[in-house]
Structures are given as C-alpha cells and as structure tokens.
Design a protein around this motif. Structure first.
Motif, PDB file in Angstrom:
ATOM      1  N   TRP A 189       0.981  -1.185   0.121  1.00  0.00           N
ATOM      2  CA  TRP A 189       0.211   0.162   0.148  1.00  0.00           C
ATOM      3  C   TRP A 189       1.101   1.286   0.226  1.00  0.00           C
ATOM      4  O   TRP A 189       1.894   0.906   0.375  1.00  0.00           O
ATOM      5  N   GLU A 190       0.306   2.246  -0.894  1.00  0.00           N
ATOM      6  CA  GLU A 190       1.473   3.765  -0.498  1.00  0.00           C
ATOM      7  C   GLU A 190       1.085   3.860   0.731  1.00  0.00           C
ATOM      8  O   GLU A 190      -0.353   4.134   1.200  1.00  0.00           O
ATOM      9  N   PRO A 191       1.370   4.730   1.552  1.00  0.00           N
ATOM     10  CA  PRO A 191       1.315   4.931   2.713  1.00  0.00           C
ATOM     11  C   PRO A 191       0.579   6.112   2.599  1.00  0.00           C
ATOM     12  O   PRO A 191      -0.299   6.072   3.927  1.00  0.00           O
ATOM     13  N   ASP A 192       0.558   7.127   2.018  1.00  0.00           N
ATOM     14  CA  ASP A 192      -0.978   8.332   1.649  1.00  0.00           C
ATOM     15  C   ASP A 192      -2.254   7.476   2.204  1.00  0.00           C
ATOM     16  O   ASP A 192      -3.153   7.724   2.575  1.00  0.00           O
ATOM     17  N   ARG A 193      -2.700   6.402   0.815  1.00  0.00           N
ATOM     18  CA  ARG A 193      -3.796   5.072   1.269  1.00  0.00           C
ATOM     19  C   ARG A 193      -3.323   5.100   2.091  1.00  0.00           C
ATOM     20  O   ARG A 193      -4.681   4.571   2.884  1.00  0.00           O
ATOM     21  N   ALA A 194      -2.907   4.117   2.534  1.00  0.00           N
ATOM     22  CA  ALA A 194      -2.670   3.274   4.322  1.00  0.00           C
ATOM     23  C   ALA A 194      -3.421   4.446   5.103  1.00  0.00           C
ATOM     24  O   ALA A 194      -3.891   4.064   5.875  1.00  0.00           O
ATOM     25  N   PHE A 195      -2.675   5.610   5.385  1.00  0.00           N
ATOM     26  CA  PHE A 195      -3.052   6.430   6.844  1.00  0.00           C
ATOM     27  C   PHE A 195      -3.687   7.374   6.465  1.00  0.00           C
ATOM     28  O   PHE A 195      -4.697   7.620   7.495  1.00  0.00           O
ATOM     29  N   ALA A 196      -4.527   7.922   5.633  1.00  0.00           N
ATOM     30  CA  ALA A 196      -6.023   8.160   4.987  1.00  0.00           C
ATOM     31  C   ALA A 196      -6.587   7.011   5.523  1.00  0.00           C
ATOM     32  O   ALA A 196      -8.043   7.647   6.227  1.00  0.00           O
ATOM     33  N   ARG A 197      -7.036   6.026   4.985  1.00  0.00           N
ATOM     34  CA  ARG A 197      -7.752   5.172   5.710  1.00  0.00           C
ATOM     35  C   ARG A 197      -7.403   5.137   6.984  1.00  0.00           C
ATOM     36  O   ARG A 197      -9.148   4.811   8.000  1.00  0.00           O
ATOM     37  N   LEU A 198      -6.347   4.901   7.881  1.00  0.00           N
ATOM     38  CA  LEU A 198      -6.108   4.783   9.066  1.00  0.00           C
ATOM     39  C   LEU A 198      -7.104   5.786  10.099  1.00  0.00           C
ATOM     40  O   LEU A 198      -7.732   6.030  11.108  1.00  0.00           O
ATOM     41  N   ALA A 199      -6.808   7.455   9.384  1.00  0.00           N
ATOM     42  CA  ALA A 199      -6.895   8.217   9.352  1.00  0.00           C
ATOM     43  C   ALA A 199      -8.823   8.675   9.970  1.00  0.00           C
ATOM     44  O   ALA A 199      -9.983   8.517  10.756  1.00  0.00           O
ATOM     45  N   GLU A 200      -9.485   8.196   8.844  1.00  0.00           N
ATOM     46  CA  GLU A 200     -10.782   7.607   8.273  1.00  0.00           C
ATOM     47  C   GLU A 200     -11.303   6.882   9.588  1.00  0.00           C
ATOM     48  O   GLU A 200     -12.296   7.296  10.584  1.00  0.00           O
ATOM     49  N   VAL A 201     -11.004   5.514   9.630  1.00  0.00           N
ATOM     50  CA  VAL A 201     -10.728   4.358  10.930  1.00  0.00           C
ATOM     51  C   VAL A 201     -10.805   5.491  12.322  1.00  0.00           C
ATOM     52  O   VAL A 201     -11.555   5.842  13.617  1.00  0.00           O
ATOM     53  N   ALA A 202      -9.497   6.287  13.004  1.00  0.00           N
ATOM     54  CA  ALA A 202      -9.458   7.175  13.949  1.00  0.00           C
ATOM     55  C   ALA A 202     -10.515   7.901  13.851  1.00  0.00           C
ATOM     56  O   ALA A 202     -11.379   8.404  15.090  1.00  0.00           O
ATOM     57  N   ALA A 203     -10.918   8.738  13.352  1.00  0.00           N
ATOM     58  CA  ALA A 203     -12.254   9.720  13.394  1.00  0.00           C
ATOM     59  C   ALA A 203     -13.207   9.343  14.062  1.00  0.00           C
ATOM     60  O   ALA A 203     -13.673   9.345  15.399  1.00  0.00           O
ATOM     61  N   GLY A 204     -13.846   8.150  13.690  1.00  0.00           N
ATOM     62  CA  GLY A 204     -14.898   7.166  13.720  1.00  0.00           C
ATOM     63  C   GLY A 204     -14.693   6.353  15.807  1.00  0.00           C
ATOM     64  O   GLY A 204     -15.898   6.366  16.431  1.00  0.00           O
ATOM     65  N   PHE A 205     -13.489   6.178  15.147  1.00  0.00           N
ATOM     66  CA  PHE A 205     -13.199   5.480  16.912  1.00  0.00           C
ATOM     67  C   PHE A 205     -13.110   6.903  18.277  1.00  0.00           C
ATOM     68  O   PHE A 205     -13.648   6.979  18.926  1.00  0.00           O
ATOM     69  N   ARG A 206     -13.054   8.168  18.152  1.00  0.00           N
ATOM     70  CA  ARG A 206     -12.517   8.784  18.770  1.00  0.00           C
ATOM     71  C   ARG A 206     -14.203   9.369  18.980  1.00  0.00           C
ATOM     72  O   ARG A 206     -14.300  10.402  20.218  1.00  0.00           O
ATOM     73  N   GLY A 221      10.482   5.257   7.086  1.00  0.00           N
ATOM     74  CA  GLY A 221      10.190   5.917   5.485  1.00  0.00           C
ATOM     75  C   GLY A 221       9.313   6.005   5.308  1.00  0.00           C
ATOM     76  O   GLY A 221       9.170   6.900   4.216  1.00  0.00           O
ATOM     77  N   ASP A 222       8.449   6.040   5.765  1.00  0.00           N
ATOM     78  CA  ASP A 222       6.567   7.175   5.977  1.00  0.00           C
ATOM     79  C   ASP A 222       6.459   8.223   7.006  1.00  0.00           C
ATOM     80  O   ASP A 222       4.993   7.999   6.589  1.00  0.00           O
ATOM     81  N   LEU A 223       7.071   8.929   7.925  1.00  0.00           N
ATOM     82  CA  LEU A 223       6.823   9.517   8.833  1.00  0.00           C
ATOM     83  C   LEU A 223       5.973  10.342   8.537  1.00  0.00           C
ATOM     84  O   LEU A 223       5.052  11.163   9.127  1.00  0.00           O
ATOM     85  N   GLU A 224       6.483  11.258   7.265  1.00  0.00           N
ATOM     86  CA  GLU A 224       6.218  12.797   6.426  1.00  0.00           C
ATOM     87  C   GLU A 224       4.473  11.834   6.165  1.00  0.00           C
ATOM     88  O   GLU A 224       3.394  13.202   7.056  1.00  0.00           O
ATOM     89  N   SER A 225       4.288  11.139   5.990  1.00  0.00           N
ATOM     90  CA  SER A 225       2.732  10.984   5.575  1.00  0.00           C
ATOM     91  C   SER A 225       1.189  10.866   6.096  1.00  0.00           C
ATOM     92  O   SER A 225       0.653  10.645   6.805  1.00  0.00           O
ATOM     93  N   ALA A 226       1.743  10.005   7.102  1.00  0.00           N
ATOM     94  CA  ALA A 226       1.563   9.459   8.699  1.00  0.00           C
ATOM     95  C   ALA A 226       1.530  10.533   9.432  1.00  0.00           C
ATOM     96  O   ALA A 226       0.312  11.020  10.084  1.00  0.00           O
ATOM     97  N   ILE A 227       2.932  11.834   9.749  1.00  0.00           N
ATOM     98  CA  ILE A 227       1.569  13.087   9.897  1.00  0.00           C
ATOM     99  C   ILE A 227       0.415  14.251   9.598  1.00  0.00           C
ATOM    100  O   ILE A 227       0.347  14.249   9.867  1.00  0.00           O
ATOM    101  N   ARG A 228       1.094  13.656   7.829  1.00  0.00           N
ATOM    102  CA  ARG A 228      -0.145  14.370   6.860  1.00  0.00           C
ATOM    103  C   ARG A 228      -1.641  14.128   7.345  1.00  0.00           C
ATOM    104  O   ARG A 228      -2.214  14.945   7.462  1.00  0.00           O
ATOM    105  N   HIS A 229      -1.184  13.090   7.856  1.00  0.00           N
ATOM    106  CA  HIS A 229      -2.709  12.113   7.795  1.00  0.00           C
ATOM    107  C   HIS A 229      -3.302  12.056   9.518  1.00  0.00           C
ATOM    108  O   HIS A 229      -4.279  11.217   9.935  1.00  0.00           O
ATOM    109  N   GLY A 230      -2.185  12.889  10.438  1.00  0.00           N
ATOM    110  CA  GLY A 230      -3.126  12.972  12.570  1.00  0.00           C
ATOM    111  C   GLY A 230      -2.591  12.308  12.795  1.00  0.00           C
ATOM    112  O   GLY A 230      -2.428  12.197  13.993  1.00  0.00           O
TER     113      GLY A 230
END
Length: 248
Positions: A189-206, A221-230
C-alpha cells in the motif's frame, strides 16, 4: 581546585546526535507542511536489536520515548537501562502473546499492539497484579483486514478481534487505560492510502472514545505521510540509529 575536563563524546554518541537532529528536522518540516504544531508529534526511538547503551545515550540527548517489539530482548534491556539510572518511557510495539503479558507490564509504560479481547484481558489481569497504576494501551488496527499480521478489525462484529469489542474490553478494564490507536501501513500500500484509511477509522473511533486521541503511525520511511494524516506518535528506528544489526 582542578576542574576535570568532560569526557569527549564517542563516535556512537555523535552519530546518534546527528541522526536525532535529522529526524527532528523531518518531523518539524512535515508538521509545517501539514499546518500542525511540531510539539503535537512525539518520536518513539525503536531500539530493537540495538544495545542498552544506545538507549542511555538517546535519553541523554532528549529522546525519552523508547520502543521495543520482543519481550525477551526488551525485558533485559529495560533492566540494564534502569541499572544505569536512566528512566525512559517504554513502549511495547510488537505483536504480543498472552503468556508474555506478565513480563511486559513490569517494564512497559504503553503497549501499542493490543488487537484482541483475550490479550486485553490478559494484560488487565497482569497489570492489576504487577503495577500500581493502569497500563496505557493503544489498539492496533488492521488497515487492510489481512489475517496473520496483527490488528483488530474495524467494523467487524468479531467478539474477540473486532475493533469495537476490543475497545470496550480495554475501556472497561480497571488495570488498563485506553489511549488510542496504532497501525502499520500494509505491504504493497502507498503510505498516503494507508494512513488516509487509518485517519477515517480514527475519526470514527474518537467519536465513540473521545479520550482516546493518540494515533501511532509512521516509521522511518513514511513518517511524513503519517504526520500529514494526523499521527501523534511516529516510531523511528533505522533513520535514527542507522542500519539495524542482523537478528540472530
């Protein structure tokens, strides 16, 4: 009275300081690009396979959050670091077997990889018996739903591995405190795709657990993408400590 000169830094401490400066710059730049406060992102130094002396040096440089993923190595390392008079905040970030719960709760401040009701219950029992305060827990999310790689399943009604049932088990446990979520980008998975999906899950979870605001995602290798998605926490190993020694 003669002043004793300070000991010169070793090559290793110089290398660690340089690695830490590079990672801090990457985090600051990623936060700036995302319009986020760099103080809202915590770096966890993942020190698996590296010696206790590296942990001691990193804490001395200000990196006080340390991650490990194998109990046998982590328990011994934590004891060695404590004997040196150093007290980092230990995160257990690897897949955890229930029979290791009693050992892990003795040194870990946070367990980031809870992905089943059975594991939550084992940690609750061990925490109540071995600790004087609740153990902070993050629930590991399976972003792609693949079996065998760890992670609770968002939207699943599975009574053991569904994200909702695991969250309820942790939230209702006296020995545990629900801190938030953790995930690893799936292979392929591309990091942006993965962490965008995670951000959706996290929003519902919160929305269901507003106090559980932590989100541990992103590695060297992908911390920038993770930070971009919260992401509130990034787990950094090789970018900080160099190429990892071969496991034996």
């Amino acid at each position: 009275m003669t002043n004793t000169p300070a000991a010169a830094p070793t090559n290793r401490s110089v290398d660690l300081a340089a690695g830490l400066a590079r990672v801090r710059t990457r985090i600051a730049d990623a936060c700036a690009a995302a319009g986020r406060d760099p103080g809202a992102v915590t770096m966890i130094a993942v020190t698996k396979t590296y010696p206790a002396s590296d942990v001691v040096a990193l804490v001395g440089l200000g990196a006080t959050e340390v991650g490990e993923n194998r109990d046998q190595e982590a328990a011994a390392k934590a004891a060695e670091v404590a004997a040196a008079g150093v007290v980092p905040r230990w995160h257990f970030v690897g897949q955890l077997q229930r029979n290791k719960a009693k050992s892990v709760v003795r040194y870990a401040d946070v367990v980031q990889s809870v992905d089943s009701v059975r594991l939550a219950r084992a940690l609750d029992r061990a925490s109540a018996a071995e600790r004087d305060r609740p153990l902070e827990v993050l629930l590991q999310v399976s972003i792609d739903g693949a079996l065998g790689r760890g992670g609770a399943l968002p939207g699943s009604a599975d009574l053991d591995a569904g994200l909702g049932p695991v969250a309820e088990a942790v939230a209702g446990a006296d020995g545990l405190r629900l801190g938030g979520l953790m995930a690893v980008a799936p292979l392929g998975w591309e990091p942006d795709r993965a962490f965008a999906r995670l951000a959706e899950v996290a929003a519902g979870f919160r929305a269901q657990h507003p106090q559980a605001a932590l989100l541990s995602a992103g590695m060297s290798g992908d911390l920038e993408s993770a930070i971009r998605h919260g992401a509130t926490h990034v787990r950094v190993g090789s970018a900080l400590l160099g190429m990892r020694p071969t496991l034996r």
